[in-house]
Design a protein around this motif. Structure first.
Motif, PDB file in Angstrom:
ATOM      1  N   ARG A  55       2.931  26.325  -8.665  1.00  0.00           N
ATOM      2  CA  ARG A  55       3.482  24.979  -8.847  1.00  0.00           C
ATOM      3  C   ARG A  55       4.399  25.033 -10.049  1.00  0.00           C
ATOM      4  O   ARG A  55       4.041  25.578 -11.096  1.00  0.00           O
ATOM      5  CB  ARG A  55       2.360  23.962  -9.071  1.00  0.00           C
ATOM      6  CG  ARG A  55       2.887  22.537  -9.244  1.00  0.00           C
ATOM      7  CD  ARG A  55       1.782  21.492  -9.329  1.00  0.00           C
ATOM      8  NE  ARG A  55       1.170  21.235  -8.043  1.00  0.00           N
ATOM      9  CZ  ARG A  55      -0.063  21.572  -7.717  1.00  0.00           C
ATOM     10  NH1 ARG A  55      -0.839  22.195  -8.593  1.00  0.00           N
ATOM     11  NH2 ARG A  55      -0.544  21.300  -6.529  1.00  0.00           N
ATOM     12  N   PHE A  56       5.590  24.496  -9.888  1.00  0.00           N
ATOM     13  CA  PHE A  56       6.635  24.666 -10.894  1.00  0.00           C
ATOM     14  C   PHE A  56       7.282  23.317 -11.151  1.00  0.00           C
ATOM     15  O   PHE A  56       7.620  22.597 -10.209  1.00  0.00           O
ATOM     16  CB  PHE A  56       7.672  25.651 -10.342  1.00  0.00           C
ATOM     17  CG  PHE A  56       8.518  26.304 -11.389  1.00  0.00           C
ATOM     18  CD1 PHE A  56       7.956  27.158 -12.323  1.00  0.00           C
ATOM     19  CD2 PHE A  56       9.881  26.088 -11.421  1.00  0.00           C
ATOM     20  CE1 PHE A  56       8.744  27.795 -13.282  1.00  0.00           C
ATOM     21  CE2 PHE A  56      10.681  26.711 -12.383  1.00  0.00           C
ATOM     22  CZ  PHE A  56      10.106  27.564 -13.308  1.00  0.00           C
ATOM     23  N   ARG A  57       7.425  22.994 -12.422  1.00  0.00           N
ATOM     24  CA  ARG A  57       8.032  21.697 -12.755  1.00  0.00           C
ATOM     25  C   ARG A  57       9.249  21.948 -13.630  1.00  0.00           C
ATOM     26  O   ARG A  57       9.186  22.702 -14.607  1.00  0.00           O
ATOM     27  CB  ARG A  57       7.018  20.809 -13.488  1.00  0.00           C
ATOM     28  CG  ARG A  57       7.500  19.373 -13.713  1.00  0.00           C
ATOM     29  CD  ARG A  57       6.335  18.464 -14.119  1.00  0.00           C
ATOM     30  NE  ARG A  57       5.308  18.456 -13.088  1.00  0.00           N
ATOM     31  CZ  ARG A  57       4.040  18.788 -13.287  1.00  0.00           C
ATOM     32  NH1 ARG A  57       3.614  19.129 -14.473  1.00  0.00           N
ATOM     33  NH2 ARG A  57       3.175  18.769 -12.279  1.00  0.00           N
ATOM     34  N   VAL A  74       8.976  13.782  -7.486  1.00  0.00           N
ATOM     35  CA  VAL A  74      10.093  13.538  -8.396  1.00  0.00           C
ATOM     36  C   VAL A  74       9.651  12.380  -9.282  1.00  0.00           C
ATOM     37  O   VAL A  74       9.240  11.330  -8.777  1.00  0.00           O
ATOM     38  CB  VAL A  74      11.385  13.167  -7.630  1.00  0.00           C
ATOM     39  CG1 VAL A  74      12.545  12.993  -8.602  1.00  0.00           C
ATOM     40  CG2 VAL A  74      11.715  14.210  -6.574  1.00  0.00           C
ATOM     41  N   SER A  75       9.686  12.590 -10.572  1.00  0.00           N
ATOM     42  CA  SER A  75       9.154  11.574 -11.486  1.00  0.00           C
ATOM     43  C   SER A  75      10.102  10.389 -11.596  1.00  0.00           C
ATOM     44  O   SER A  75      11.242  10.427 -11.120  1.00  0.00           O
ATOM     45  CB  SER A  75       8.968  12.181 -12.879  1.00  0.00           C
ATOM     46  OG  SER A  75      10.233  12.323 -13.511  1.00  0.00           O
ATOM     47  N   ASP A  76       9.617   9.359 -12.257  1.00  0.00           N
ATOM     48  CA  ASP A  76      10.519   8.285 -12.681  1.00  0.00           C
ATOM     49  C   ASP A  76      11.406   8.845 -13.789  1.00  0.00           C
ATOM     50  O   ASP A  76      11.166   9.930 -14.310  1.00  0.00           O
ATOM     51  CB  ASP A  76       9.717   7.096 -13.206  1.00  0.00           C
ATOM     52  CG  ASP A  76       8.910   6.436 -12.080  1.00  0.00           C
ATOM     53  OD1 ASP A  76       9.373   6.487 -10.918  1.00  0.00           O
ATOM     54  OD2 ASP A  76       7.822   5.897 -12.372  1.00  0.00           O
ATOM     55  N   PHE A 105      11.658  14.740 -13.824  1.00  0.00           N
ATOM     56  CA  PHE A 105      10.858  15.940 -13.574  1.00  0.00           C
ATOM     57  C   PHE A 105      10.763  16.154 -12.065  1.00  0.00           C
ATOM     58  O   PHE A 105      10.438  15.218 -11.325  1.00  0.00           O
ATOM     59  CB  PHE A 105       9.448  15.790 -14.152  1.00  0.00           C
ATOM     60  CG  PHE A 105       9.420  15.820 -15.663  1.00  0.00           C
ATOM     61  CD1 PHE A 105       9.354  17.030 -16.341  1.00  0.00           C
ATOM     62  CD2 PHE A 105       9.449  14.642 -16.401  1.00  0.00           C
ATOM     63  CE1 PHE A 105       9.322  17.070 -17.731  1.00  0.00           C
ATOM     64  CE2 PHE A 105       9.422  14.670 -17.788  1.00  0.00           C
ATOM     65  CZ  PHE A 105       9.365  15.885 -18.459  1.00  0.00           C
ATOM     66  N   VAL A 106      11.051  17.361 -11.636  1.00  0.00           N
ATOM     67  CA  VAL A 106      10.951  17.712 -10.228  1.00  0.00           C
ATOM     68  C   VAL A 106       9.888  18.799 -10.098  1.00  0.00           C
ATOM     69  O   VAL A 106       9.967  19.840 -10.755  1.00  0.00           O
ATOM     70  CB  VAL A 106      12.297  18.234  -9.677  1.00  0.00           C
ATOM     71  CG1 VAL A 106      12.151  18.641  -8.210  1.00  0.00           C
ATOM     72  CG2 VAL A 106      13.383  17.175  -9.836  1.00  0.00           C
TER      73      VAL A 106
END
Lengths: 304, 131
Positions: A151-153, A120-122, A133-134
């Motif tokens: 892989r999925f964002r 999980v991004s900042d 972003f997850v």
């Protein structure tokens, strides 16, 4: 919730399962392959016939929950999304998809999958808005054998500014009133449909014009229309749509009893029942607080 | 095919039908891919193509270029400017590397508002075997 607090709470989800023991809702199958190929315009012969394989890029499709959703989603992923929703990051957009294909999928293959929350991004600010972003990573298996990884964002974000909602009640265009036609609109305001009459030669004219197109005289007076008329011709508008008009609707060319013609709406009859020769009668309809227009209502008992 | 070779570009008209058909064929019922009204409420001017459709189009582009014997090994894409109905996306590609029978292809897709997709596709083209 302050941002730092939220970021810390989100980070806790890294490494937790997003889906455990997921099963494809359908086995890999030819109809879904065909629908996919039709949508993509993909005519690759490898995807049809007795030895067909599924397009490898369909990998994720076999794991999709569809309208009925995922029963196998692990609580951690739903909690993570709920946490973001609750903090106002209600919208979602996919940004990255990285797939590796280790084995082809064929009709009949039963797909199982497990997914983990990788990161999980900042908090990030993007053109869409601010959000997080997850990234998830999904292993897709057939009979225990790894068939592919995915892989999925996604970006879970708070929309920057929702587009302004469309005007709830778009208004009809306003008439252009000038010194040549002001008398007509003054008549409409008094519920009188006024026709110009040349005082030189007596010819009636409509719409209002500064001079007579029979003799050229600029002198005129008016006669009030009786209100009786017939549909001389008509069209039915389907497209393009204009604000304040609800297609389909009939636009009639009405021949008044006095002999002049005017374009107006035909009301009181379905658009597809308007016919040439149909008797109509003048009515005034108020469309909003400042606009009232002369229109024509189909006469009772008019042949449909 | 050699490293540095360019693939012939492919023009994809982004119709509303393609956006919706792609979303449904990929079983993606997110409202932003079929409901313009709800898409607008989420700050988007219209519905837009989902990532699975873009993924499928990128895969199709490469297999169209390399022929039906080509086998996709990997597709990795990143999305930028959305594909809205009425636009046209032009996919283009460059062979980055050849390793035996495997090629790495860099693919980009540009539409009227910018770069929709940047991606890397790995594809294997088996040598003609003896039949």
């Amino acid at each position: 919730m302050v941002v730092e607090d939220l970021s810390v709470r989100l980070k806790v989800y890294e490494g937790r399962p997003a889906v455990r023991g997921g099963l494809g809702k359908d086995p890999v199958n030819s109809p879904m392959i065909r629908h996919w190929c039709e949508a993509m315009g993909d005519t690759n012969p490898a995807y049809t016939g007795p030895d067909a394989i599924a397009p490898p890029t369909m990998l994720q499709v076999w794991t999709m929950g569809g309208l009925s959703g995922h029963e196998t989603r692990a609580p951690a992923y739903d909690e993570l999304l709920a946490l973001l929703d609750g903090a106002g990051y209600t919208s979602v957009v996919a940004t990255d998809c990285e797939q590796e294909y280790l084995r082809v999928l064929r009709p009949g293959d039963e797909v199982s999958f497990d997914s983990v929350i990788e990161s999980v991004s900042d908090r990030k600010t993007t053109r869409l808005g601010t959000g997080y972003f997850v990234t998830t990573r999904t292993d897709v298996r057939v009979g225990g054998e790894l068939a592919g990884t995915h892989r999925f964002r996604i970006l879970k974000y708070a929309p920057r500014a929702a587009a302004p909602p469309p005007d709830p009640a778009p208004r009809r265009p306003r008439p252009v009133v000038n010194r040549d036609n002001a008398g007509f609109w003054e008549g409409v305001a008094r519920h009188r449909l006024l026709i110009q009459r040349c005082t030189g030669c007596g010819t009636l004219r409509f719409p209002w014009l500064p001079g007579c197109n029979a003799c050229g005289s600029p002198e005129w007076d008016t006669v009030e229309a009786s209100g009786a008329g017939t549909v001389h011709s008509y069209v039915v508008m389907h497209h393009p749509p204009f604000p304040a008009f609800d297609p389909p609707y009939a636009v009639g060319l009405i021949e008044l009893a006095e002999g002049v013609r005017m374009i107006s709406n035909v009301i009181g009859v379905p658009y597809d029942k308007v016919r040439i020769g149909m008797p109509v009668r003048l009515a005034f309809v108020r469309y909003d607080e400042e606009l009232e227009l002369p229109v024509f209502r189909a006469e009772e008992g008019a042949p449909a | 095919m050699r490293a540095g070779d360019a693939l012939p570009p492919l023009r994809i008209p982004v119709t509303r039908t393609l956006v919706v058909a792609g979303a449904i064929a990929s079983r993606d019922y997110q409202d932003v891919h079929h409901d313009p009204e709800l898409a607008r409420r989420r700050g988007s001017p219209d519905v837009f193509m989902n990532i699975l459709t873009t993924n499928g189009l990128v895969g199709r582009y490469v297999t169209d270029c390399f022929g039906p014997r080509a086998v996709l090994r990997g597709v990795a894409i990143r999305l930028g400017a959305p594909n809205y109905p009425g636009d046209t996306m032009v996919l283009s590609g460059t062979v980055e590397e050849i390793d035996g029978d495997t090629a790495t292809v860099k693919v980009v897709g540009d539409n009227g508002i910018g770069r929709h997709v940047t991606g890397t596709v790995t594809v294997t083209v088996p040598a003609e075997g003896v039949v």
